[in-house]
Design a protein around this motif. Structure first.
Motif, PDB file in Angstrom:
ATOM      1  N   CYS A   1       0.809  -1.221   0.000  1.00  0.00           N
ATOM      2  CA  CYS A   1       0.000   0.000   0.000  1.00  0.00           C
ATOM      3  C   CYS A   1       0.841   1.269   0.000  1.00  0.00           C
ATOM      4  N   GLY A   2       2.159   1.136  -0.090  1.00  0.00           N
ATOM      5  CA  GLY A   2       3.032   2.305  -0.078  1.00  0.00           C
ATOM      6  C   GLY A   2       3.093   2.979   1.269  1.00  0.00           C
ATOM      7  N   ARG A   3       2.927   2.191   2.363  1.00  0.00           N
ATOM      8  CA  ARG A   3       2.894   2.756   3.696  1.00  0.00           C
ATOM      9  C   ARG A   3       3.970   2.149   4.623  1.00  0.00           C
ATOM     10  N   PRO A   4       5.223   2.121   4.184  1.00  0.00           N
ATOM     11  CA  PRO A   4       6.274   1.631   5.094  1.00  0.00           C
ATOM     12  C   PRO A   4       6.508   2.577   6.265  1.00  0.00           C
ATOM     13  N   ASP A   5       5.875   3.765   6.218  1.00  0.00           N
ATOM     14  CA  ASP A   5       5.998   4.714   7.329  1.00  0.00           C
ATOM     15  C   ASP A   5       5.261   4.250   8.571  1.00  0.00           C
ATOM     16  N   VAL A   6       4.312   3.326   8.421  1.00  0.00           N
ATOM     17  CA  VAL A   6       3.505   2.870   9.560  1.00  0.00           C
ATOM     18  C   VAL A   6       4.306   1.845  10.358  1.00  0.00           C
ATOM     19  N   PRO A   7       4.570   2.097  11.635  1.00  0.00           N
ATOM     20  CA  PRO A   7       5.344   1.144  12.423  1.00  0.00           C
ATOM     21  C   PRO A   7       4.543  -0.116  12.731  1.00  0.00           C
ATOM     22  N   VAL A   8       5.242  -1.238  12.740  1.00  0.00           N
ATOM     23  CA  VAL A   8       4.648  -2.543  13.048  1.00  0.00           C
ATOM     24  C   VAL A   8       5.430  -3.151  14.201  1.00  0.00           C
ATOM     25  N   ALA A   9       4.725  -3.719  15.173  1.00  0.00           N
ATOM     26  CA  ALA A   9       5.393  -4.400  16.281  1.00  0.00           C
ATOM     27  C   ALA A   9       4.716  -5.730  16.544  1.00  0.00           C
ATOM     28  N   ALA A  10       5.528  -6.734  16.820  1.00  0.00           N
ATOM     29  CA  ALA A  10       5.023  -8.080  17.081  1.00  0.00           C
ATOM     30  C   ALA A  10       4.635  -8.218  18.544  1.00  0.00           C
ATOM     31  N   GLY A  11       3.492  -8.862  18.783  1.00  0.00           N
ATOM     32  CA  GLY A  11       2.985  -9.001  20.139  1.00  0.00           C
ATOM     33  C   GLY A  11       2.978 -10.431  20.624  1.00  0.00           C
ATOM     34  N   ALA A  12       1.859 -10.838  21.194  1.00  0.00           N
ATOM     35  CA  ALA A  12       1.757 -12.140  21.841  1.00  0.00           C
ATOM     36  C   ALA A  12       1.828 -13.274  20.828  1.00  0.00           C
ATOM     37  N   ALA A  13       2.611 -14.286  21.163  1.00  0.00           N
ATOM     38  CA  ALA A  13       2.750 -15.459  20.305  1.00  0.00           C
ATOM     39  C   ALA A  13       1.824 -16.592  20.732  1.00  0.00           C
ATOM     40  N   ARG A  14       1.121 -16.399  21.858  1.00  0.00           N
ATOM     41  CA  ARG A  14       0.220 -17.423  22.372  1.00  0.00           C
ATOM     42  C   ARG A  14      -0.805 -16.754  23.288  1.00  0.00           C
ATOM     43  N   PRO A  15      -1.866 -17.471  23.663  1.00  0.00           N
ATOM     44  CA  PRO A  15      -2.871 -16.889  24.554  1.00  0.00           C
ATOM     45  C   PRO A  15      -2.338 -16.599  25.953  1.00  0.00           C
ATOM     46  N   LEU A  16      -3.132 -15.863  26.731  1.00  0.00           N
ATOM     47  CA  LEU A  16      -2.730 -15.498  28.082  1.00  0.00           C
ATOM     48  C   LEU A  16      -2.483 -16.706  28.967  1.00  0.00           C
ATOM     49  N   VAL A  17      -3.376 -17.695  28.922  1.00  0.00           N
ATOM     50  CA  VAL A  17      -3.335 -18.775  29.914  1.00  0.00           C
ATOM     51  C   VAL A  17      -3.178 -20.145  29.267  1.00  0.00           C
ATOM     52  N   HIS A  18      -4.111 -20.512  28.414  1.00  0.00           N
ATOM     53  CA  HIS A  18      -4.157 -21.871  27.870  1.00  0.00           C
ATOM     54  C   HIS A  18      -3.736 -21.872  26.402  1.00  0.00           C
ATOM     55  N   PRO A  19      -3.178 -22.958  25.915  1.00  0.00           N
ATOM     56  CA  PRO A  19      -2.725 -23.002  24.510  1.00  0.00           C
ATOM     57  C   PRO A  19      -3.863 -22.742  23.540  1.00  0.00           C
ATOM     58  N   GLN A  20      -3.513 -22.164  22.399  1.00  0.00           N
ATOM     59  CA  GLN A  20      -4.512 -21.964  21.340  1.00  0.00           C
ATOM     60  C   GLN A  20      -4.975 -23.324  20.839  1.00  0.00           C
ATOM     61  N   PRO A  21      -6.274 -23.538  20.746  1.00  0.00           N
ATOM     62  CA  PRO A  21      -6.758 -24.860  20.322  1.00  0.00           C
ATOM     63  C   PRO A  21      -6.334 -25.237  18.908  1.00  0.00           C
ATOM     64  N   ALA A  22      -6.370 -24.284  17.991  1.00  0.00           N
ATOM     65  CA  ALA A  22      -6.024 -24.569  16.590  1.00  0.00           C
ATOM     66  C   ALA A  22      -5.839 -23.259  15.853  1.00  0.00           C
ATOM     67  N   ARG A  23      -5.067 -23.299  14.789  1.00  0.00           N
ATOM     68  CA  ARG A  23      -4.937 -22.148  13.899  1.00  0.00           C
ATOM     69  C   ARG A  23      -5.892 -22.294  12.727  1.00  0.00           C
ATOM     70  N   ALA A  24      -5.798 -21.378  11.779  1.00  0.00           N
ATOM     71  CA  ALA A  24      -6.788 -21.349  10.696  1.00  0.00           C
ATOM     72  C   ALA A  24      -6.133 -21.425   9.325  1.00  0.00           C
ATOM     73  N   GLY A  25      -5.029 -22.160   9.228  1.00  0.00           N
ATOM     74  CA  GLY A  25      -4.371 -22.311   7.937  1.00  0.00           C
ATOM     75  C   GLY A  25      -5.250 -22.979   6.904  1.00  0.00           C
ATOM     76  N   HIS A  26      -6.214 -23.805   7.351  1.00  0.00           N
ATOM     77  CA  HIS A  26      -7.110 -24.470   6.412  1.00  0.00           C
ATOM     78  C   HIS A  26      -8.058 -23.488   5.747  1.00  0.00           C
ATOM     79  N   VAL A  27      -8.211 -22.296   6.335  1.00  0.00           N
ATOM     80  CA  VAL A  27      -9.054 -21.260   5.754  1.00  0.00           C
ATOM     81  C   VAL A  27      -8.220 -20.248   4.970  1.00  0.00           C
ATOM     82  N   HIS A  28      -7.113 -19.818   5.562  1.00  0.00           N
ATOM     83  CA  HIS A  28      -6.324 -18.715   5.005  1.00  0.00           C
ATOM     84  C   HIS A  28      -5.084 -19.180   4.225  1.00  0.00           C
ATOM     85  N   GLY A  29      -4.804 -20.478   4.212  1.00  0.00           N
ATOM     86  CA  GLY A  29      -3.550 -20.961   3.646  1.00  0.00           C
ATOM     87  C   GLY A  29      -2.491 -21.020   4.733  1.00  0.00           C
ATOM     88  N   GLU A  30      -1.504 -21.853   4.553  1.00  0.00           N
ATOM     89  CA  GLU A  30      -0.527 -22.087   5.613  1.00  0.00           C
ATOM     90  C   GLU A  30       0.306 -20.854   5.940  1.00  0.00           C
TER      91      GLU A  30
END
Length: 319
Positions: free
Chosen positions: A56-85
Motif C-alpha cells: 500500500c506504499g505505507r512503510p511509514d507505519v510502524p509494526v510491532a510483534a505481540g503475543a505469540a500465544r494466549p494469556l493462559v491456555h494453549p490456542q486450540p487450533a490455527r486457521a491455515g485451512h481457511v487462510h492458507g498455511e
C-alpha cells in the motif's frame, strides 16, 4: 486528519483487506499496526502485516510483534485451512518485501508509546485474538483515557465458526476477550459473525477489485484458498471480509448500526468455551439486586446497509 487508528491483527486474508482499507484511506491517521498469533503463527502474521503495508506504499507505519500465544491456555487450533498455511493463500511471498522490520520492544511497548503521545482520542481496532489488548489494559491502565473506543471483530450472537457457538478470535483466547469486553470500562464495539456474514462479497465484487488497480489486483490474488473455504460454508462463490467490516466502522463511525447489550465470555472448558454471551433480553427482564447483570458498555453491531458497505470498502481499495 480524521480517525486516529491503531490496528491489532493476525493476517489472514480478511485482515490484509482491513489493513489496506485503513492504509489507503485519506481520512485515517494510521498510527501503527501490532500483530498477534491467530490465523497463523506470530512470525507469519508479522511478516504479512509488513508486506501488506509495503504493498500500500505505507512503510511509514510502524509494526510491532505481540503475543505469540494466549494469556493462559494453549490456542486450540490455527486457521491455515481457511487462510492458507502462510495466512495469505500461499501467496505472501508475492507481496513486496518490506523496507523496514518490526519495531523493537514489541506490541505493548508500541501501543503505550503511541497512546501516550496522542493529543486526541485513538481508536483501536483489534481484528485477531485480544491478547495484546488485554495485556495493554492490565499493565498500563493509565492509557485508557487516550482510547476513544475499541472496535473489535469477534464473537457471535447466534452462531460460531470454530465451534457451534464460538467465533475464532474469541475462542483463541477467551480469557483475554473477557478481560477486554467484560472487566474493563473502555467503550467497545463488537462486530460479530452474524453481521459480517451478511456482508459477504461475491466473485463479481472481487473482479471489480482486481480491475481497480495494482493494489486491488494484488489483494484479489490473495484469496484463492479463502474463496475455496467460503464456497463450502456460504454455498456460493464469495468471501466474508470479517475484519474489513470492523475497520470500516472504526474509520466511519455509524456505518454499522449498534445496540447496547450486556456481554460475557464463556471461559469454562465445556462445549461453550469461547462463546460470547449476548443478553438480548429487555433491561427489565435481566433481574435486579444481587447477582443481576450489570449494564454493559458493549455496543454490538447488528445491521448495516450491506450494499453500501461493500461499495465503501471497494471504493477505498481501488481509489
Amino acid at each position: 486528519m480524521g480517525t486516529r487508528l491503531i490496528i491489532d491483527t493476525d493476517p489472514g486474508v480478511d485482515d490484509a483487506f482491513a489493513i489496506a482499507l485503513a492504509a489507503l484511506s485519506d481520512d485515517v491517521d494510521l498510527l501503527g499496526v501490532t500483530t498477534v498469533f491467530g490465523n497463523v503463527s506470530l512470525e507469519a502474521t508479522t511478516r504479512n502485516a509488513l508486506r501488506v503495508l509495503q504493498l500500500c506504499g505505507r512503510p511509514d507505519v510502524p509494526v510491532a510483534a505481540g503475543a505469540a500465544r494466549p494469556l493462559v491456555h494453549p490456542q486450540p487450533a490455527r486457521a491455515g485451512h481457511v487462510h492458507g498455511e502462510d495466512g495469505l493463500s500461499g501467496r505472501s511471498a508475492a507481496l513486496p518485501e518490506p523496507e523496514r522490520g518490526p519495531e523493537p520492544g514489541g506490541a505493548v511497548k508500541l501501543l503505550v508509546s503511541l497512546l501516550e503521545a496522542a493529543d486526541e482520542p485513538v481508536t483501536i481496532a483489534p481484528i485477531g485474538p485480544l491478547t495484546n489488548i488485554a495485556l495493554l489494559l492490565a499493565a498500563h491502565p493509565h492509557v485508557k483515557e487516550k482510547i476513544g473506543r475499541i472496535v473489535l471483530m469477534g464473537g457471535g450472537v447466534g452462531r460460531g465458526n470454530s465451534t457451534a457457538t464460538a467465533e475464532f478470535n474469541i475462542w483463541s483466547d477467551p480469557e483475554a476477550a473477557r478481560r477486554v469486553l467484560v472487566e474493563e470500562d473502555v467503550p467497545c464495539v463488537m462486530v460479530p459473525l452474524d453481521l459480517t456474514h451478511r456482508c459477504a462479497v461475491s466473485t463479481a465484487w472481487l473482479g471489480k477489485l482486481a480491475a481497480g488497480g495494482r493494489i486491488g489486483a494484488a489483494l484479489e490474488a490473495l484469496t484463492p484458498d479463502y474463496l475455496a473455504s467460503y464456497r463450502r460454508s456460504l454455498g456460493w462463490d464469495g468471501i466474508v471480509l470479517h475484519d474489513a467490516v470492523a475497520v470500516a466502522e472504526a474509520i466511519s463511525p455509524g456505518i454499522l448500526r449498534t445496540e447496547s447489550y450486556p456481554v460475557d465470555v464463556d471461559c469454562t472448558f465445556g462445549p461453550g468455551r469461547g462463546t460470547t454471551l449476548v443478553d438480548r433480553r429487555r433491561a427489565g427482564m435481566r433481574g435486579e439486586g444481587e447477582g443481576a447483570v450489570a449494564p454493559s458498555a458493549v455496543q454490538v453491531a447488528v445491521d448495516t446497509d450491506v450494499d453500501g458497505l461493500g461499495e465503501f470498502v471497494l471504493g477505498r481499495l481501488t481509489r
